[in-house]
Design an enzyme around this catalytic site. Structure first.
Site, short mmCIF file in Angstrom:
data_model
loop_
_atom_site.label_atom_id
_atom_site.label_comp_id
_atom_site.label_asym_id
_atom_site.label_seq_id
_atom_site.Cartn_x
_atom_site.Cartn_y
_atom_site.Cartn_z
N VAL A 12 0.82 -1.21 0.00
CA VAL A 12 0.00 0.00 0.00
C VAL A 12 0.86 1.25 0.00
CG1 VAL A 12 -1.75 1.30 1.26
CG2 VAL A 12 -1.93 -1.19 1.12
N THR A 35 10.01 -6.13 5.50
CA THR A 35 8.90 -6.78 4.80
C THR A 35 8.63 -6.14 3.44
OG1 THR A 35 7.28 -5.35 5.93
CG2 THR A 35 7.77 -7.48 6.95
N SER A 73 2.13 -6.62 10.08
CA SER A 73 0.69 -6.72 9.82
C SER A 73 0.15 -8.14 9.69
CB SER A 73 0.34 -5.94 8.54
OG SER A 73 1.04 -6.48 7.43
N THR A 113 -6.68 -0.04 10.46
CA THR A 113 -7.24 -1.30 9.97
C THR A 113 -8.61 -1.58 10.55
OG1 THR A 113 -6.94 -3.71 9.97
CG2 THR A 113 -6.01 -2.52 11.81
N TYR A 137 -2.19 -7.59 16.65
CA TYR A 137 -2.07 -6.69 15.50
C TYR A 137 -3.13 -5.60 15.56
CZ TYR A 137 -2.95 -4.92 10.82
OH TYR A 137 -3.19 -4.08 9.76
N LYS A 141 -2.76 -1.40 16.39
CA LYS A 141 -3.27 -0.32 15.54
C LYS A 141 -4.25 0.57 16.30
CE LYS A 141 -1.40 -1.09 11.40
NZ LYS A 141 -0.77 -0.08 10.54
N LEU A 184 -6.80 -13.54 0.60
CA LEU A 184 -7.54 -14.48 -0.23
C LEU A 184 -7.26 -14.34 -1.72
CD1 LEU A 184 -9.70 -16.68 -0.61
CD2 LEU A 184 -11.43 -14.85 -0.61
N ASP A 278 -13.36 -15.75 12.84
CA ASP A 278 -13.76 -15.27 11.51
C ASP A 278 -15.24 -14.89 11.54
OD1 ASP A 278 -11.61 -15.11 9.86
OD2 ASP A 278 -11.98 -17.00 8.80
#
Length: 320
Positions: A12, A35, A73, A113, A137, A141, A184, A278
């Site tokens: 990003v 990273t 992340s 996020t 994580y 944030k 995904l 999830d």
């Protein structure tokens, strides 16, 4: 204007840096390449290899603002190694804010996020939804978001936190290069390339139209445009928080089927157990971004997002 982009060698950050350059701004990218990738820094940007904790070495009053992407992340890694996330994501931002204060740089756009919301009970998710991150994580944030609110109130910082939902797609030669990959769309495309045998579908009995999780996907170019809009919307003494998403969702099976159509490959899938934590649906309300930033996504179609990601994946791997 002149801007410092921390973490600008990442996915990003690199695309946002490219958009800043295209708009005529001067850009310095600060990244330690832990990273990120050197080739992810767009041509025309000055590159400094270094850690955000040492930002004071390079940040001075000639900068008009900072766009802050430097962070770890990976959700799973944050559970196994939480101290790394507190040290880098929170500690690094503390040092960056100190450097900005000392240099008199008073504008910041922060890469936040949707993970700060945890498992929301209702959707679309607004910025007023309860924040209850389920992993270090997301917690790191959220801690930075809270830190920025205090910095704005005490020291007059103009700050905007942009809470991303699922970012995807590519900007020409700039796309996702995570290692290991956990998102995904690039994983589905790895199956299409023959780099994986099949895509695992984690849970097929959710209360959604096809039984699979629904997520909000936003094109990385739309995301970048929101960052430029945020620079213009930042107000001294105010911490503005905006969700960034399309405002609608696509299921895991919709993503897979669209990828089959885009790539022309079969993309086998296998059913797997649900993953803990999830939620069935994560979809953003981006009303505040429309109202305060004057922003709305111009590339909302899933097929277009996947087509750009596929073009990047083929370029990166030299496959067809």
């Amino acid at each position: 204007m002149r801007y410092l982009v921390t973490g600008g060698a990442g996915y990003v950050g690199g695309v946002v840096a490219a958009h800043l350059l295209a708009a005529g701004h001067r850009v310095t990218v600060l990244d330690d390449l832990s990273t990120g990738f050197r080739e992810g820094v767009p041509e025309g940007a000055e590159f400094v290899e270094g850690n955000v904790r040492d930002a004071a070495r390079w940040l001075d009053g000639s900068f008009d603002g900072v766009l802050h992407f430097a962070a770890n992340s990976q959700v799973g890694e944050s559970v196994l190694n939480p101290e790394k996330y507190w040290r880098n994501n929170v500690g690094g931002t503390i040092e960056l804010l100190s450097a900005m204060r000392a240099a008199g740089v008073r504008t910041l756009v922060f890469s936040s996020t949707a993970a700060v919301y945890g498992e929301p009970a209702t959707w679309p998710i607004t910025e007023d939804a309860p924040t209850a991150p389920t992993n270090p994580y997301g917690a790191s944030k959220l801690a930075v978001d809270q830190m920025l609110a205090g910095e704005c109130a005490a020291h007059g910082l103009a700050a905007v936190s942009l809470r991303y939902f699922n970012v995807a797609g590519a900007h020409g030669a700039q796309g996702e290069r995570h290692d290991p990959e956990s998102h995904l769309i690039p994983i589905v495309l790895q199956v299409a390339q023959g780099r994986r045998e099949a895509i695992s579908v984690y849970g097929t009995d959710y209360p959604t139209p096809d039984g699979t999780c629904v997520r909000d996907y936003i094109h990385v170019d739309d995301l970048a445009e929101a960052h430029l809009a945020a620079l213009g919307a930042a107000v001294p003494g105010e911490h503005l928080v905006c969700n960034l998403g399309n405002g609608n969702g696509f299921s895991v099976r919709e993503v897979i089927e669209t990828a089959r159509e885009v790539t022309g490959h079969p993309i086998p899938e296998v059913a797997a157990d649900r993953r803990a934590g999830d939620p069935a649906v994560l979809v953003a309300s981006a009303d505040r971004a429309r109202e305060r930033l004057g922003w709305r996504p111009s590339r909302p179609e899933l097929a277009g997002i996947i087509a750009d990601a596929w073009a990047f994946a083929q370029r990166k791997e030299g496959t067809s």
